[in-house]
Scaffold this active site. Structure first.
Site, PDB file in Angstrom:
ATOM      1  N   GLU A 115       0.210  -1.170   0.476  1.00  0.00           N
ATOM      2  CA  GLU A 115      -0.080  -0.316   0.000  1.00  0.00           C
ATOM      3  C   GLU A 115       1.397   1.008  -0.191  1.00  0.00           C
ATOM      4  OE1 GLU A 115      -2.856   0.171   2.965  1.00  0.00           O
ATOM      5  OE2 GLU A 115      -2.173  -2.629   3.498  1.00  0.00           O
ATOM      6  N   LYS A 117       2.734   4.859   1.859  1.00  0.00           N
ATOM      7  CA  LYS A 117       2.768   5.396   2.845  1.00  0.00           C
ATOM      8  C   LYS A 117       2.306   6.431   2.665  1.00  0.00           C
ATOM      9  CE  LYS A 117       5.721   5.370   6.866  1.00  0.00           C
ATOM     10  NZ  LYS A 117       5.800   6.899   6.454  1.00  0.00           N
ATOM     11  N   ASP A 119       1.398  10.540   3.402  1.00  0.00           N
ATOM     12  CA  ASP A 119       2.271  11.508   4.996  1.00  0.00           C
ATOM     13  C   ASP A 119       1.314  12.193   5.702  1.00  0.00           C
ATOM     14  OD1 ASP A 119       4.562  12.173   6.155  1.00  0.00           O
ATOM     15  OD2 ASP A 119       4.990  13.287   4.245  1.00  0.00           O
ATOM     16  N   TYR A 235      -7.900   8.224   4.716  1.00  0.00           N
ATOM     17  CA  TYR A 235      -8.099   6.476   3.809  1.00  0.00           C
ATOM     18  C   TYR A 235      -7.470   5.665   5.136  1.00  0.00           C
ATOM     19  CZ  TYR A 235      -6.830   9.631   0.054  1.00  0.00           C
ATOM     20  OH  TYR A 235      -7.165  10.510  -1.373  1.00  0.00           O
ATOM     21  N   CYS A 438       6.242  45.111   3.232  1.00  0.00           N
ATOM     22  CA  CYS A 438       5.811  46.692   3.057  1.00  0.00           C
ATOM     23  C   CYS A 438       4.755  46.823   3.768  1.00  0.00           C
ATOM     24  CB  CYS A 438       5.767  46.356   1.290  1.00  0.00           C
ATOM     25  SG  CYS A 438       5.176  47.901   0.688  1.00  0.00           S
ATOM     26  N   CYS A 443       0.788  49.441  -2.134  1.00  0.00           N
ATOM     27  CA  CYS A 443       1.798  49.041  -3.511  1.00  0.00           C
ATOM     28  C   CYS A 443       1.393  47.577  -4.761  1.00  0.00           C
ATOM     29  CB  CYS A 443       2.632  47.807  -2.466  1.00  0.00           C
ATOM     30  SG  CYS A 443       3.917  47.049  -3.231  1.00  0.00           S
TER      31      CYS A 443
END
Length: 704
Positions: A115, A117, A119, A235, A438, A443
């Site tokens: 499967e 992995k 993160d 999941y 700034c 700007c």
């Protein structure tokens, strides 16, 4: 309408909504438009509002019904959530295969389930048989220290790919009992991660480093409504018995199939193979997919498929012998730093962006990478002309990780500008921060996103002032943006430029119908509608204008506090830092930011223009009393009729202050049902505790 008829309608609507949520969030095959889905949801909400006795905790309307948590209760896992041993190359993987086969009798065949992995962060979900037909989500726990996790059920309920209820029919199809435990990974997709960081930057908050950290931080947020706003996915990858933590079915492959039939989201990239050669082929096939999945993976998990073999192999002190994680190498490359550009974001943050000789990393040609801030440049010791290591990992945005010292060094130092590269205003760095900004609200580098923010609902609410319209007002027709742009708000997108109609926020109020009708896809009717919206915004209260000006650290709550205290823009502009700190809930950091903003000549000129144009910039008048003046309250638990927001408004309208924590300085704790640790602390400190009725008695003198 008879009660029976209403119950049937409620049941049917819930089933329809659950079906379409499954199609959208689990299967990625939606059949309804957002509007059609919202229509169903609104019909159900209306029926439940008319018949509150029919509201159940597993109704689709209740996903974001949890009250803000005082903290997370610690709960012991049914079976430890252990980490896995790692393999970093084919040799490590084959050595593990030898150990597995050596731990099983004779020449017993071994199959492996492979499967992705993911993160993210691991969660354990407990389902229990409900009084009605099916099984209901009872509890969601984080991994914690592996033995004990935190109860984050109210936040887990907001994740749309996690079913609140699993029907008896689905349980039967999956071969599952009424009670069981599901384990899996909660992840934040790349799109949601980038959007969240844009919002963090706009609010003056530090961006999250990567989707994994963002998912972990989100799931531990004490406010479920915030969790619901950030799209997390879940999941499922493991199925256990409700008690004892043993594997529920005979194999991992059977468990994954059953989870899918039960309505859980199961990652489609999975294979069961009969040899370590098959495992290696799966790894080789999946690693190139990393850039196209839309979420982070950092390897492949390999498990012995059969539950009986898993039991025989057992565990070491910290990991199962029957599983291993193959870790992908970081996606990196070496290239030359050709130069550094300094980009200005909406909040004025100036980010150094490395301009690189193109290098192919992880399926994408990278031409730019972030250098974050001046401190990072110093830490790396990088100079223009250096050869540098560049990574594309969990951080999504390419970054420079070091200088390749073995190659010839560059000679040109990177000099961080003292003035804004776009408008020439002096850059400002707040004490304790690393970023230079700034603070000129006009700007030009900030203006596009500033205008979109200014017109947003909840700010000045100028309908029609969206991204496309703002682009045209600025004379820009955007071409495609390079995939490697650092952030949407800071990306230097290629544009075809015309003479702009707007050069500042004030110019919005000088637009004419003739100018607007000359734009693409703008007719007489739509031009007049936009002008009417702009004119209507002149009456926006001061708090909305302050929010629209984009002052760092000034969100909705802070804007309301400042507006309420000063009443009009003029005294606020002239306030000293000491005077700003006297405002309720305003600390020295926010006071300094607000003072610095109004100290800028450009910002003073902008406010003066807006006043001359006709913006009222006055605080909304509220009928208040001083009946609670000087008193500090803390709210905890669920009150019978008042929401926390309404209770807070009533207290503040009466001159009181609402705090988030209990201390000796707290005068009253208002406790409702399921009051938590704040009530316990109040009792230990001897702070007065009242219920909702007691609060209303205190407020009697505050009635309008």
């Amino acid at each position: 309408m008879s009660k029976g008829s209403v119950e049937e309608q409620v049941k049917e609507l819930r089933e329809q909504l659950e079906h379409h949520e499954h199609l959208y969030y689990v299967m990625d095959t939606p059949e309804l438009t957002d509007g059609q889905y919202d229509s169903l949801m609104n019909r159900l909400k209306a029926l439940e509002a008319e018949h509150p006795e029919m509201v159940t905790s597993d109704s689709p309307t209740q996903r974001v019904g949890g009250k803000p948590a005082d903290g997370f209760q610690k709960v012991k896992h049914s079976r430890p959530m252990l980490s896995l041993d790692n393999a970093y190359n084919e040799e490590d993987l084959r050595a593990w295969d030898v150990r597995v086969r050596g731990g099983l009798p004779g020449t017993e065949a071994v199959a492996y389930t492979c499967e992705l992995k993911l993160d993210g962060l691991s969660l354990a979900l407990h389902y229990r048989g409900a009084s009605h037909d099916g099984s209901q989500l009872e509890r969601g726990l984080t991994r914690g220290d592996g033995t004990t996790g935190e109860d984050v059920t109210s936040n887990v309920r907001t994740i749309r790919s996690i079913p609140l209820t699993i029907s008896a029919a689905k349980l039967k199809a999956a071969g599952l009992p009424m009670e069981f435990e599901v384990r899996g990974e909660c992840v934040m997709p790349h799109a949601a991660f980038l959007k969240m960081n844009e919002e963090f930057e706009a609010a003056g908050l530090a961006a999250k480093a990567n989707p994994r950290n963002a998912a972990a931080g989100t799931i531990r947020t004490l406010e479920p409504n915030i969790v619901a706003q950030r799209r997390l996915d879940f999941y499922a990858y493991f199925l256990l018995q409700a008690e004892g933590g043993e594997m529920l079915l005979g194999s991992q492959s059977e468990a994954l199939t059953a989870l899918g039939k039960a309505g859980m989201r199961v990652n489609p990239q999975v294979a069961t193979v009969d040899s370590i050669d098959g495992v290696w082929e799966f790894i080789q096939r999946c690693e190139p997919l990393r850039d196209s999945l839309g979420y982070e993976i950092d390897g492949i998990v390999i498990k012995v498929d059969k539950a009986a073999q898993q039991r025989r192999l057992g565990f070491t002190g910290k990991a199962p012998r029957w599983a291993i994680a193959y870790k992908f190498a970081a996606r990196a490359g070496v290239t030359k730093l050709e130069g550094v550009a300094f980009q200005v974001g909406r909040t004025g943050k100036v980010t150094p962006v490395a301009q690189l000789s193109p290098v192919f990393i992880g399926g994408t040609t990278v031409k730019r990478a972030t250098l974050h801030n001046p401190d990072e440049i110093v830490r790396l010791g990088v100079r223009i002309g250096d050869f540098v290591s560049v990574e594309r990992g969990g951080d999504v945005i390419p970054k420079i990780t070091g200088v390749v010292l073995e190659k010839p060094r560059g000679t040109q130092e990177i000099v961080f500008p003292e003035c804004c590269p776009a408008c020439g205003s002096a850059l400002v760095k707040e004490e304790g921060e690393v970023d230079w900004r700034c603070v000129n609200a006009s700007c030009p580098a900030r203006l596009r996103e500033e205008l979109i923010h200014f017109g947003a609902r909840g700010v000045m609410n100028i309908e029609g002032l969206g991204d496309a319209m703002v682009g045209q007002l600025l004379g820009q027709v955007e071409d495609a943006v390079d995939e490697t742009d650092i952030e949407k708000e800071e990306a230097a997108a290629p544009v075809t430029v015309r003479e702009p109609l707007v050069r500042s926020i004030a110019d919005l109020y000088r637009l004419t119908k003739e100018q607007l009708v000359g734009l693409e896809r703008v007719g007489d009717k739509s031009a007049q509608a936009l002008l009417d919206e702009i004119a209507k915004s002149k009456k926006a209260p001061l708090s909305r204008v302050l929010l629209g000006l984009g002052i760092r650290h000034v969100g909705q709550r802070t804007a309301e506090l400042l507006a309420s205290h000063f009443g009009a823009i003029e005294p606020l502009m002239g306030a000293t830092q000491d005077e700003l700190v006297q405002v309720n809930e305003i600390g020295p950091i926010v006071a300094a930011t607000v003072h610095d903003f109004f100290a800028q000549e450009q910002n003073q000129a902008l406010v003066k223009e807006l006043l001359e144009i006709g913006l009222e910039m006055k605080a909304e008048k509220r009928v208040t009393t001083t009946v609670l003046e000087g008193l500090t309250f803390v709210l905890t638990g669920t009150l019978p009729t008042l929401t926390r927001e309404i209770a807070k408004e009533k207290i503040e309208a009466a001159g009181g202050r609402v705090s988030g924590s209990v201390s000796k300085k707290t005068d009253y704790v208002v406790a409702g049902e399921d009051a938590g640790s704040k009530l316990e602390k109040a009792e230990s400190l001897g702070v007065k505790v009242v219920d909702e009725a007691g609060l209303l008695e205190l407020l009697e003198g505050a009635k309008e």
